[in-house]
Design a protein around this motif. Structure first.
Motif, mmCIF file in Angstrom:
data_model
loop_
_atom_site.group_PDB
_atom_site.id
_atom_site.type_symbol
_atom_site.label_atom_id
_atom_site.label_comp_id
_atom_site.label_asym_id
_atom_site.label_seq_id
_atom_site.Cartn_x
_atom_site.Cartn_y
_atom_site.Cartn_z
ATOM 1 N N ASP A 3 0.874 -1.219 0.118
ATOM 2 C CA ASP A 3 0.036 -0.035 0.193
ATOM 3 C C ASP A 3 0.852 1.197 0.020
ATOM 4 O O ASP A 3 1.821 1.208 0.838
ATOM 5 C CB ASP A 3 -0.787 -0.167 1.290
ATOM 6 N N GLN A 4 0.420 2.119 -0.808
ATOM 7 C CA GLN A 4 1.292 3.364 -0.808
ATOM 8 C C GLN A 4 0.088 4.721 -0.662
ATOM 9 O O GLN A 4 -0.905 4.507 -1.181
ATOM 10 C CB GLN A 4 2.033 3.761 -2.193
ATOM 11 N N ARG A 5 0.640 5.758 0.031
ATOM 12 C CA ARG A 5 -0.097 6.788 0.361
ATOM 13 C C ARG A 5 0.621 7.986 0.069
ATOM 14 O O ARG A 5 1.309 8.463 0.917
ATOM 15 C CB ARG A 5 -0.590 6.788 1.728
ATOM 16 N N PRO A 6 0.788 8.324 -1.456
ATOM 17 C CA PRO A 6 1.409 9.481 -1.784
ATOM 18 C C PRO A 6 1.007 10.871 -0.931
ATOM 19 O O PRO A 6 -0.282 10.969 -0.575
ATOM 20 C CB PRO A 6 1.249 9.636 -3.254
ATOM 21 N N PRO A 7 1.806 12.009 -0.866
ATOM 22 C CA PRO A 7 3.141 11.990 -1.169
ATOM 23 C C PRO A 7 3.882 11.152 -0.582
ATOM 24 O O PRO A 7 3.583 10.805 0.660
ATOM 25 C CB PRO A 7 3.599 13.435 -1.318
ATOM 26 N N LEU A 8 4.900 10.547 -0.729
ATOM 27 C CA LEU A 8 5.886 9.694 -0.350
ATOM 28 C C LEU A 8 7.208 10.666 0.324
ATOM 29 O O LEU A 8 7.685 11.592 -0.274
ATOM 30 C CB LEU A 8 6.577 8.528 -1.291
ATOM 31 N N PRO A 9 7.833 10.025 1.417
ATOM 32 C CA PRO A 9 9.043 10.675 1.874
ATOM 33 C C PRO A 9 10.124 10.500 0.917
ATOM 34 O O PRO A 9 10.209 9.332 0.242
ATOM 35 C CB PRO A 9 9.163 10.127 3.066
ATOM 36 N N PRO A 10 11.156 11.200 0.735
ATOM 37 C CA PRO A 10 11.664 12.439 1.493
ATOM 38 C C PRO A 10 10.590 13.421 1.060
ATOM 39 O O PRO A 10 10.473 13.709 0.083
ATOM 40 C CB PRO A 10 12.791 12.680 1.513
ATOM 41 N N PHE A 11 9.930 14.380 2.153
ATOM 42 C CA PHE A 11 9.111 15.337 1.926
ATOM 43 C C PHE A 11 9.822 16.711 1.316
ATOM 44 O O PHE A 11 10.998 17.016 1.867
ATOM 45 C CB PHE A 11 8.237 15.659 2.846
ATOM 46 N N THR A 12 9.140 17.503 0.555
ATOM 47 C CA THR A 12 9.409 18.763 0.212
ATOM 48 C C THR A 12 8.649 19.857 0.996
ATOM 49 O O THR A 12 7.624 19.058 1.496
ATOM 50 C CB THR A 12 9.431 19.198 -1.275
ATOM 51 N N LYS A 13 8.740 21.044 1.126
ATOM 52 C CA LYS A 13 7.737 21.887 1.463
ATOM 53 C C LYS A 13 6.376 21.538 0.999
ATOM 54 O O LYS A 13 5.220 21.503 1.673
ATOM 55 C CB LYS A 13 8.048 23.364 1.432
ATOM 56 N N GLU A 14 6.510 21.764 -0.168
ATOM 57 C CA GLU A 14 4.994 21.392 -0.993
ATOM 58 C C GLU A 14 4.443 19.845 -0.759
ATOM 59 O O GLU A 14 3.303 19.948 -0.196
ATOM 60 C CB GLU A 14 5.374 21.388 -2.638
ATOM 61 N N THR A 15 5.243 19.068 -0.751
ATOM 62 C CA THR A 15 4.664 17.648 -0.324
ATOM 63 C C THR A 15 4.233 17.197 1.103
ATOM 64 O O THR A 15 3.298 16.725 1.465
ATOM 65 C CB THR A 15 5.666 16.446 -0.931
ATOM 66 N N ALA A 16 4.962 18.093 2.010
ATOM 67 C CA ALA A 16 4.567 18.014 3.488
ATOM 68 C C ALA A 16 3.416 18.669 3.687
ATOM 69 O O ALA A 16 2.493 18.327 4.393
ATOM 70 C CB ALA A 16 5.796 18.899 4.145
ATOM 71 N N ARG A 17 3.045 19.843 2.996
ATOM 72 C CA ARG A 17 1.691 20.487 2.994
ATOM 73 C C ARG A 17 0.526 19.659 2.529
ATOM 74 O O ARG A 17 -0.350 19.720 3.037
ATOM 75 C CB ARG A 17 1.774 21.988 2.341
ATOM 76 N N GLN A 18 0.735 19.039 1.599
ATOM 77 C CA GLN A 18 -0.114 18.324 0.807
ATOM 78 C C GLN A 18 -0.425 17.101 1.812
ATOM 79 O O GLN A 18 -1.561 16.770 2.211
ATOM 80 C CB GLN A 18 0.344 17.506 -0.380
#
Length: 156
Positions: A3-18
């Motif tokens: 199972d995957q739940r994007p966004p995946l690490p490592p996070f960027t500021k944008e993906t962390a906010r998502q």
């Protein structure tokens, strides 16, 4: 661990906010089964004085929570992030069965598995009794509308 739940690490500021907004939207659904799917099967939590381990205990915890915390509305905000960890601050409003309203404030530290599921969640929370007229989170049950102010805009 397919199972995957994007966004995946490592996070960027944008993906962390998502990731933060996805968590907020999930919790605002008040659907314990749906929310639990964002966590690893062996997830470890600390939430106040509760220490659920695994999805089944998370479902039981959330079921009790939303039976007690009525008309729950939550806003989360990214505080910081690094690689596979995210820290958020949040506030939510709810009332008990007597009609007393509360605003609960807190911080969470999250650690994610490589597949984007949250493995660890550590929450510290304080409750403040408020008058219904002091509420700031007004929207129908479900996700916070995109045009509704966030924590910083509300002065929280």
């Amino acid at each position: 661990m397919t199972d995957q739940r994007p966004p995946l690490p490592p996070f960027t500021k944008e993906t962390a906010r998502q990731k933060v907004r996805a968590a907020e939207d999930g919790w605002n659904s008040q659907d314990p089964g749906k929310v639990a799917l964002a966590y690893t099967p062996d997830t470890l939590w600390r939430n106040r004085s509760d220490f659920p381990v695994g999805r089944e205990e998370v479902i039981e915890f959330l079921t009790r929570k939303w039976q007690r915390e009525l008309d729950y509305r939550l806003i989360k905000e990214l505080w910081t992030f690094e690689a596979h960890r995210i820290a958020v601050r949040f506030a939510y409003e709810w009332h008990d069965q007597t009609g007393q309203w509360y605003r609960s404030y807190g911080n969470e530290n999250w650690e994610f598995a490589a597949n984007g599921l949250m493995h660890r969640r550590f929450a510290s929370i304080n409750d403040l009794a408020i008058a219904e007229s002091d509420r700031k989170m007004h929207w129908p049950k479900g996700p916070r509308p995109a045009d509704h102010p966030g924590l910083s805009e509300l002065g929280l």
